[in-house]
Design a protein around this motif. Structure first.
Motif, mmCIF file in Angstrom:
data_model
loop_
_atom_site.group_PDB
_atom_site.id
_atom_site.type_symbol
_atom_site.label_atom_id
_atom_site.label_comp_id
_atom_site.label_asym_id
_atom_site.label_seq_id
_atom_site.Cartn_x
_atom_site.Cartn_y
_atom_site.Cartn_z
ATOM 1 N N THR A 560 0.813 -1.225 0.000
ATOM 2 C CA THR A 560 0.000 0.000 0.000
ATOM 3 C C THR A 560 0.841 1.268 0.000
ATOM 4 N N SER A 561 1.966 1.249 0.717
ATOM 5 C CA SER A 561 2.798 2.451 0.753
ATOM 6 C C SER A 561 3.357 2.765 -0.634
ATOM 7 N N THR A 562 3.718 1.729 -1.385
ATOM 8 C CA THR A 562 4.218 1.932 -2.754
ATOM 9 C C THR A 562 3.126 2.499 -3.641
ATOM 10 N N PHE A 567 0.291 6.728 -6.748
ATOM 11 C CA PHE A 567 -0.976 7.416 -6.991
ATOM 12 C C PHE A 567 -0.824 8.926 -6.830
ATOM 13 N N LYS A 568 -0.183 9.344 -5.730
ATOM 14 C CA LYS A 568 -0.058 10.774 -5.466
ATOM 15 C C LYS A 568 0.795 11.458 -6.522
ATOM 16 N N THR A 580 -4.678 21.021 -3.495
ATOM 17 C CA THR A 580 -3.775 20.046 -2.865
ATOM 18 C C THR A 580 -4.532 18.750 -2.622
ATOM 19 N N ILE A 581 -3.764 17.632 -2.586
ATOM 20 C CA ILE A 581 -4.375 16.313 -2.405
ATOM 21 C C ILE A 581 -3.884 15.704 -1.094
ATOM 22 N N GLU A 582 -4.789 15.032 -0.418
ATOM 23 C CA GLU A 582 -4.451 14.336 0.832
ATOM 24 C C GLU A 582 -5.062 12.937 0.777
ATOM 25 N N LEU A 583 -4.220 11.910 0.938
ATOM 26 C CA LEU A 583 -4.701 10.532 0.935
ATOM 27 C C LEU A 583 -5.308 10.207 2.290
ATOM 28 N N HIS A 622 -7.701 5.678 -18.706
ATOM 29 C CA HIS A 622 -6.793 4.708 -18.054
ATOM 30 C C HIS A 622 -5.448 5.322 -17.709
ATOM 31 N N LYS A 623 -5.469 6.610 -17.353
ATOM 32 C CA LYS A 623 -4.210 7.263 -17.019
ATOM 33 C C LYS A 623 -3.978 7.374 -15.513
ATOM 34 N N VAL A 624 -4.880 6.759 -14.710
ATOM 35 C CA VAL A 624 -4.641 6.690 -13.264
ATOM 36 C C VAL A 624 -4.561 5.234 -12.813
#
Length: 731
Positions: A560-562, A567-568, A580-583, A622-624
């Motif tokens: 998951t960390s990878t 993803f970010k 800004t993005i926050e997981l 399909h770019k994510v």
């Protein structure tokens, strides 16, 4: 050029009868400058006729010196000369052909028996005047202001010119000279050759055949001036100017020797054919008047046909009295054509045929008059897509007005060319000038006969329902790069942008948000004054989303960390717009076998929604998608987690998020005061006061109820009520 010369000779043929024989860019005549270098030489006495007949002027084109283009080769015709001596006659000392040398010499003017013939050739048959025509650029053509020049070369025994030449300056004429200008200039030069020159004024013949001078020097305005005093010309001038005591007609005293003394004074006879300068753009408005015809008749060589004067009648100075002729043109009280360029820069010319500018010329004695401006003759038709305002054509005249133009700019005393009609009342005989003005609606340059129906707007103005606007009116829109407005979808929008369904204002109580109609603005947006469209209000929001992934293999917790980092990095580089993005969560969904990414976007409403839209677009391409060694993880969809938090609010007040109930869409939002729904902004003191007020209100209400009930008598039991209860059936 040759055909025009021949045509002019026909005109002169109609004007003169004799036994022997009539700006802007300007043509400046230099006649005298030439004639003094080539003074006429008189042969011996010639037989004099006892009756007059039309003068016969025959052009002889010196072809080796007449190399004009076809458009310019047009000018004179008449008949031919009988007596010519061998003489230089033309530019560059041109010698006339030997075959033209033919002369008759008489010792008695009224006896053919006294005549002898001397000739080197047959002469030019059936001619009274031979005109040698050249087109050579000579030193006299230098400066660019002289288009042609002329002189006479030989006279008969009584002093009448019988041969002359005219030379056209080829370079100064240009490729396509104006027909009327060439016609007027050529006529002017031929009249010089026929005797309108100070070389001939002192050698005129009276009715007894004796020589007299038609010119005298008189003191006028403390200055000695040359004036014409011949009887017929003076009679014409006294009648024309309405000056019975006029002593003489002023000759021009300005300019070089080529102008002074051999032309009418420019300030009093500006548009006469023998004025010293001719406006080459307005040759049509030059008059062969009775002044020139009378003077040539006074020479004793011609009998003028006064009925053949120009169709363009001489009007300059007519009827203005002795002071107009004798006083200086600087006196506005006696010279009505005077203008002051510091006060009136533009206007109409004297006969209202052209828009004009206040200016002076080389022959205006320092006085300013309204000179026709370039390409502004009202009578000259113009081809244009525009039909609003000014009209140019044969029935147009110049008028001074303060009419506003299509941009609502008004001008004081501005000249306009408009169609006009002179209407005469059949009963009263009163004449009325009717001015016809086609005024289109605002910002319109072409309209139909009904001026309210516009066909073409000014550049960068919008057309809607046959009218022009600075922008599309309410309820209409224009497509990109288009200036034609179309109707919005009126069932949804009261105004729209780019398309009929992208609302910027909605019908009823709804408000517009990103083109759609909603009940109220979303968090982070509000309606500013004078608008019905939700816009960012400075609030920073956070919105959460979840992306569902399908994994080919089970994702281990250690992976998951990878996946978080991938993803970010992927989202941040491709999708975010200043947000800004926050997981929030990364892992396997507990209810399904899918892998999920939960995250939040933070920023203004526009920033968050733009980032979300970009992510959704990239997800569809399909770019994510993510990947691990031996495991491809495909993004399936993205959903909104219905949780929106306010991170910060602006210090300025936030406007309303929905329309007030009483607001009508067409009413400006500035007329209604938006409500502040942010209850969290109340202070502690405000909350305490609200509590105390509420407690007091509740106590008073309970006391009133107790008083009412204690005074009411008890109600007896109702049998009907009891029967009703018994009649009810239950299942």
């Amino acid at each position: 050029m040759k055909s025009v010369i021949k045509l002019l000779l026909i005109v002169l043929l109609a004007i003169f009868q004799e036994v022997t024989a009539t700006s802007s860019p300007h043509h400046h005549c230099i006649h005298d400058k030439i004639s003094k270098a080539n003074l006429p030489v008189s042969p011996q006495r010639k037989l004099r006729s006892v009756k007059h007949s039309p003068i016969r002027i025959v052009p002889y084109f010196v072809n080796e010196h007449f190399k004009l283009n076809q458009n310019t080769q047009k000018l004179i015709k008449n008949h031919v000369i009988k007596e010519i001596r061998n003489l230089i006659c033309g530019p560059n000392r041109y010698t006339i052909p030997k075959e033209h040398e033919y002369a008759i010499y008489c010792t008695n003017a009224f006896s053919e028996d006294s005549c002898s013939t001397y000739a080197n050739g047959p002469g030019v048959p059936n001619a009274d005047f031979v005109l040698y025509v050249f087109a050579v650029d000579t030193t006299e053509c230098s400066g660019g202001r002289t288009l042609a020049y002329s002189t006479s070369c030989i006279t008969n025994d009584d002093g009448r010119p019988i041969a002359g030449f005219v030379n056209f300056c080829e370079k100064n004429l240009g490729q396509n000279p104006d027909y009327y200008a060439i016609k007027s200039i050529t006529t002017h030069e031929i009249l010089h050759s026929l005797g309108f020159s100070n070389n001939f004024f002192k050698h005129f013949r009276n009715s007894q055949g004796k020589t007299y001078s038609a010119v005298e020097n008189l003191k006028i305005n403390n200055k000695i001036r040359p004036v014409i005093t011949s009887p017929t010309a003076l009679q014409v001038a006294r009648r024309y100017f309405n000056c019975p005591n006029l002593q003489g007609i002023l000759l021009e005293d300005e300019g070089s020797s080529g102008s002074a003394g051999s032309h009418w004074e420019m300030t009093i006879l500006k548009t006469e054919i023998m004025a010293p300068a001719i406006d080459t753009r307005r040759g049509r408005d030059v008059s062969i008047s009775e002044f020139t015809l009378a003077l040539l008749q006074d020479s004793g060589w011609y009998l003028a046909n006064f009925s053949a004067i120009s169709s363009y009648k001489l009007l300059w100075g007519k009827g203005l009295g002795c002071n107009f002729v004798n006083k200086p043109c600087s006196n506005a009280a006696t010279y009505p054509y005077l203008c002051n360029p510091n006060i009136t820069k533009v206007g109409c010319n004297f006969d209202y045929q052209a828009a004009a500018a206040c200016s002076s010329s080389a022959f205006s004695n320092g006085c300013h008059i309204m000179e026709p401006a370039m390409a502004n003759d009202c009578w000259q038709p113009k081809t244009s897509a525009k039909n609003c305002g000014p009209y140019y054509g044969i029935s147009s005249q110049c008028f001074i007005g303060t009419i506003q133009d299509s941009l609502h700019i008004s001008y004081n005393n501005r000249p306009y060319c408009f169609k006009s009609q002179c209407q005469i009342n059949s009963i009263s005989g009163k004449a009325t000038l009717k001015v016809i003005v086609n005024i289109c609606s605002s910002y319109c340059i072409k309209c139909s006969d009904n001026s309210s129906k516009c066909q073409e707007c000014l550049p960068n103005f919008y057309k809607y329902n046959q009218k022009c606007y600075q922008q599309c009116p309410m309820g209409a829109f224009s497509k990109l790069n288009s200036y034609h407005c179309q109707d919005c979808n009126r069932t949804r929008c009261t105004s729209c942008r780019n398309t009929a369904n992208y609302c910027t204002a909605c019908t009823g109580p709804l408000v517009a948000n990103d083109g759609t109609c909603v009940n109220q603005c979303p968090l982070g947006r509000s309606i500013p004054p004078h608008s019905d469209e939700c816009t960012d209000n400075g609030v920073i929001i956070k919105r959460s989303y979840k992306i569902l992934y399908f994994s080919e293999n089970q994702v281990e917790q250690s992976d998951t960390s990878t996946l978080k980092k991938k993803f970010k990095t992927l989202i941040s580089s491709q999708a975010l717009v200043a947000s800004t993005i926050e997981l929030l969560f990364v892992g396997n969904d507990t209810d399904t076998d899918y892998f999920v990414m939960e995250f939040s976007l933070q920023g203004s409403y526009t920033q968050v929604m733009t980032s979300y839209t970009n992510i959704l677009l990239k997800l569809n391409h399909h770019k994510v998608d993510l990947s691990l060694p031996g495991n491809h993880i495909s993004a399936l969809n993205i959903t909104v987690i219905e949780k929106i938090d306010i991170i910060s609010s602006p210090s300025a007040p936030i406007f309303a998020t929905s329309k007030p109930a009483t607001t009508i869409p067409s009413v400006s939002p500035a007329t209604t005061k938006p409500q502040n729904n942010n209850l969290l902004s109340l202070t502690l003191l405000q909350w305490i006061l609200i509590g105390i007020g509420s407690a007091i209100a509740i106590g008073i209400s309970m006391l009133m109820v107790w008083c009412f009930c204690s005074k009411r008598p008890p109600r007896p039991p109702s049998r009907n009520a009891e029967l009703l209860m018994n009649d009810v059936e239950y299942e």
